[in-house]
Scaffold this active site. Structure first.
Site, PDB file in Angstrom:
ATOM      1  N   VAL A   1     -47.086  -2.719  33.162  1.00 21.19           N
ATOM      2  CA  VAL A   1     -46.698  -3.943  33.862  1.00 21.19           C
ATOM      3  C   VAL A   1     -47.391  -5.164  33.262  1.00 21.19           C
ATOM      4  O   VAL A   1     -47.018  -6.304  33.534  1.00 21.19           O
ATOM      5  CB  VAL A   1     -47.013  -3.845  35.362  1.00 21.19           C
ATOM      6  CG1 VAL A   1     -46.197  -2.745  36.012  1.00 21.19           C
ATOM      7  CG2 VAL A   1     -48.508  -3.596  35.599  1.00 21.19           C
ATOM      8  N   ALA A   2     -48.415  -4.947  32.445  1.00 23.35           N
ATOM      9  CA  ALA A   2     -49.121  -6.031  31.753  1.00 23.35           C
ATOM     10  C   ALA A   2     -49.834  -5.435  30.553  1.00 23.35           C
ATOM     11  O   ALA A   2     -50.404  -4.346  30.647  1.00 23.35           O
ATOM     12  CB  ALA A   2     -50.119  -6.713  32.684  1.00 23.35           C
TER      13      ALA A   2
ATOM     14  N   ALA B   1     -52.562  -6.588  27.438  1.00 18.79           N
ATOM     15  CA  ALA B   1     -53.450  -7.612  26.882  1.00 18.79           C
ATOM     16  C   ALA B   1     -54.060  -7.109  25.581  1.00 18.79           C
ATOM     17  O   ALA B   1     -53.674  -6.066  25.051  1.00 18.79           O
ATOM     18  CB  ALA B   1     -54.535  -7.956  27.898  1.00 18.79           C
TER      19      ALA B   1
ATOM     20  N   ALA C   1     -56.534  -3.931  26.759  1.00 20.05           N
ATOM     21  CA  ALA C   1     -56.029  -2.859  27.614  1.00 20.05           C
ATOM     22  C   ALA C   1     -54.661  -3.222  28.168  1.00 20.05           C
ATOM     23  O   ALA C   1     -54.180  -4.350  27.985  1.00 20.05           O
ATOM     24  CB  ALA C   1     -57.009  -2.603  28.760  1.00 20.05           C
ATOM     25  N   GLN C   2     -54.048  -2.261  28.842  1.00 16.90           N
ATOM     26  CA  GLN C   2     -52.813  -2.530  29.552  1.00 16.90           C
ATOM     27  C   GLN C   2     -52.878  -1.851  30.922  1.00 16.90           C
ATOM     28  O   GLN C   2     -53.694  -0.960  31.156  1.00 16.90           O
ATOM     29  CB  GLN C   2     -51.583  -2.063  28.782  1.00 16.90           C
ATOM     30  CG  GLN C   2     -51.414  -0.576  28.597  1.00 16.90           C
ATOM     31  CD  GLN C   2     -50.201  -0.248  27.722  1.00 16.90           C
ATOM     32  OE1 GLN C   2     -49.836  -1.003  26.812  1.00 16.90           O
ATOM     33  NE2 GLN C   2     -49.565   0.885  27.980  1.00 16.90           N
TER      34      GLN C   2
ATOM     35  N   LYS D   1     -55.783   0.854  34.650  1.00 21.27           N
ATOM     36  CA  LYS D   1     -56.023   0.083  33.432  1.00 21.27           C
ATOM     37  C   LYS D   1     -56.506   1.029  32.338  1.00 21.27           C
ATOM     38  O   LYS D   1     -57.464   1.794  32.546  1.00 21.27           O
ATOM     39  CB  LYS D   1     -57.059  -1.004  33.695  1.00 21.27           C
ATOM     40  CG  LYS D   1     -57.302  -1.971  32.553  1.00 21.27           C
ATOM     41  CD  LYS D   1     -58.230  -3.106  33.007  1.00 21.27           C
ATOM     42  CE  LYS D   1     -58.417  -4.152  31.926  1.00 21.27           C
ATOM     43  NZ  LYS D   1     -59.278  -5.274  32.390  1.00 21.27           N
TER      44      LYS D   1
ATOM     45  N   ASP E   1     -63.339 -15.937  35.182  1.00 20.48           N
ATOM     46  CA  ASP E   1     -62.007 -16.080  34.589  1.00 20.48           C
ATOM     47  C   ASP E   1     -60.993 -16.267  35.726  1.00 20.48           C
ATOM     48  O   ASP E   1     -59.966 -15.604  35.792  1.00 20.48           O
ATOM     49  CB  ASP E   1     -61.672 -14.833  33.768  1.00 20.48           C
ATOM     50  CG  ASP E   1     -60.581 -15.096  32.730  1.00 20.48           C
ATOM     51  OD1 ASP E   1     -60.320 -16.274  32.434  1.00 20.48           O
ATOM     52  OD2 ASP E   1     -59.988 -14.128  32.227  1.00 20.48           O
TER      53      ASP E   1
END
Length: 509
Positions: free
Chosen positions: A132-133, A135, A138-139, A155, A290
């Site tokens: 779903v994401a 980077a 990681a994903q 993750k 962040d």
């Protein structure tokens, strides 16, 4: 490994910067001297055709770093937190860097989860979604626990990401050494320290156990914060390369239309996100560093839900007090007190003129207070403050730079929800409450009690420590003739120590 074999990697980097039109921008940001500029252009320009083609819709530097891959994207993100190194313009440009990269196959992710956790994925999860994401490091996959139907986020680190980052960090160190050698003026920016900071951040993110620990500590600190939630970590399904925590449902904090449609009050949310950040920074000394819109969601009940805890900020208790007093002094427009705090903390060298420093601080604060309330920015105030203190010899403090950068981001989130928010009115009660608790009589009593506890732990060793101190003093007195007045001060000091020990002992009884 930081040898000449890194030259080719740096040539490819330079070629990409040239092709994106970012070379001069980067050299200017690092205040490169003539020799460094000549060397960089000479090595990169002939190989411009070998450079990667970046996204032309992005600014040049961001385009080049995105084209160069995950390590460079992450490096750019870290530099966006260091305006003291690359300047405010470059730092602002780098903040737009996104690491939405192509995901790796779900089969690879499932195999990694099975290997790391020692489980059969289908036995533990009834559902395990496509990414779903994705980077740079990681994903994330959405999954459902078979035993109770609990929705979780899993993750997973990218395969081989550790080795890839080590290679690029090796090249970064080589480049930093070359920069310091070719451009002595750049040493003021401490390129090697910047790379060490980057390496530390990346090493933390490459071990998801550390991120899990950060999330867990953050959740414990904020458990009683009204209108705020941190997803719970599932430790039995987390490891060095896998992290599992509660799934976050909600509206993206940057989608005002969706927030309005859900019936939430954006003015209340804008004020809350700012006050929460200040509470975490001042009260706990541990804050989400962040905290942009992509890492915040608005839950069904209007609570702010934070996630992605790869970068967390730490501030020790003493620095928090100093920071709060500085903010409070500016809020009250007491520039003399702000100057005194800087000198008391040792931030500004004693040989500087305190009155001149106070006038320089007035030049920082008054223009900001003259603005319309909706334009007042605490982040801008801190940025101007660091510029002034640097002129007066203050050394760069990384934790305060990170705090200032996060303050800017949080202000941006708050203003996106409520463009007319008055930053000072929202911040004032949080800062005033912290000042009362940390500097008033109760705080003094607590400090004395904490000191007594420390002394009690070392109680059995105190006679040995006192004896060793006396022996050192006697040995020194035999070498250097002491005046009667000096010996009188010595015994007075020892008497004071004994009296203090008695007082602390009384407190403990």
């Amino acid at each position: 490994m930081r040898g000449p074999h890194n030259i080719w990697r740096l040539i490819r980097t330079g070629a990409t910067l040239e092709r994106a039109g970012a070379m001069n921008i980067v050299l200017d940001a690092f205040e490169a001297g003539p020799l460094l500029r000549l060397t960089a252009r000479t090595l990169a320009w002939p190989f411009k055709w070998l450079g990667y083609k970046g996204d032309t819709s992005l600014p040049p530097a961001s385009s080049a770093l995105t084209a160069l891959g995950p390590a460079y994207i992450k490096f750019g993100q870290i530099l966006s937190t260091r305006p003291d190194v690359v300047g405010p313009v470059m730092a602002n440009e780098l903040r737009i860097l996104q690491d939405n990269l192509p995901p790796f196959p779900i089969e690879v992710a499932r195999a990694e989860v099975a290997r790391e956790l020692g489980i059969d994925v289908d036995d533990v999860f009834s559902e395990f979604s496509e990414p779903v994401a994705a980077a740079s490091i990681a994903q994330v996959h959405k999954a459902v626990l078979r035993e109770n139907g609990r929705e979780v986020a899993v993750k997973v680190l990218r395969p081989g990401v550790e080795k890839a980052f080590r290679k690029d960090i090796d090249a970064f160190y080589f480049a930093a050494n070359a920069i310091e050698f070719l451009s002595p003026a750049s040493r003021r920016l401490r390129p090697l320290d910047v790379i060490e900071h980057f390496e530390g951040v990346v090493n933390g993110e490459l071990d998801l156990r550390l991120e899990s620990a950060g999330a867990s500590e953050f959740a414990a600190n904020t458990a009683n914060d009204e209108g705020f939630r941190v997803p719970q970590v599932l430790w039995h399904l987390s490891s060095r390369r896998v992290m599992t925590l509660d799934w976050v449902d909600g509206v993206n904090s940057g989608d005002n239309d969706a927030i309005d449609a859900a019936g939430h009050d954006r003015k209340v949310l804008g004020a809350r996100v700012l006050q929460l950040f200040l509470s975490h920074a001042l009260r706990d000394g541990f804050f989400h560093a962040d905290m942009h819109q992509g890492n915040l969601k608005i839950g069904k009940d209007g609570e702010i839900v934070a996630y992605d805890f790869g970068i967390m900020g730490h501030i020790d208790a003493y620095t928090r007090r100093v920071y709060a007093e500085i903010l409070f002094g500016f809020i009250r427009r007491d520039y003399r007190r702000v100057a005194e705090v800087h000198f008391e903390a040792g931030y500004v060298p004693r040989d500087q003129d305190i009155d001149e420093f106070a006038r320089a601080l007035r030049a920082v604060g008054e223009p900001i207070f003259g603005m319309d309330a909706s334009r007042i920015s605490m982040g801008r105030l801190l940025a101007y403050l660091f510029e002034v203190t640097e002129r007066f010899g203050m050394q760069t403090r990384t934790e305060l730079i990170l705090l200032q950068r996060t303050m800017v981001v949080v202000e941006g989130v708050a203003r996106s929800m409520d463009p007319h928010i008055n930053i000072w009115e929202v911040a004032r009660p949080i800062v005033e409450d912290y000042i009362k608790q940390s500097i008033g009589p109760r705080a003094v009593a607590k400090d004395l009690l904490d000191t007594a506890k420390v002394l009690s732990r070392f109680g059995p060793r105190l006679p040995q420590i006192a004896e060793a101190a006396l022996i050192r003093e006697i040995n020194q007195s035999q070498q250097i003739e002491k005046s009667p007045k000096s010996r009188w001060y010595l015994w007075l000091g020892l008497g004071g120590v004994i009296g203090a020990l008695g007082t602390f002992a009384g407190l403990m009884l």
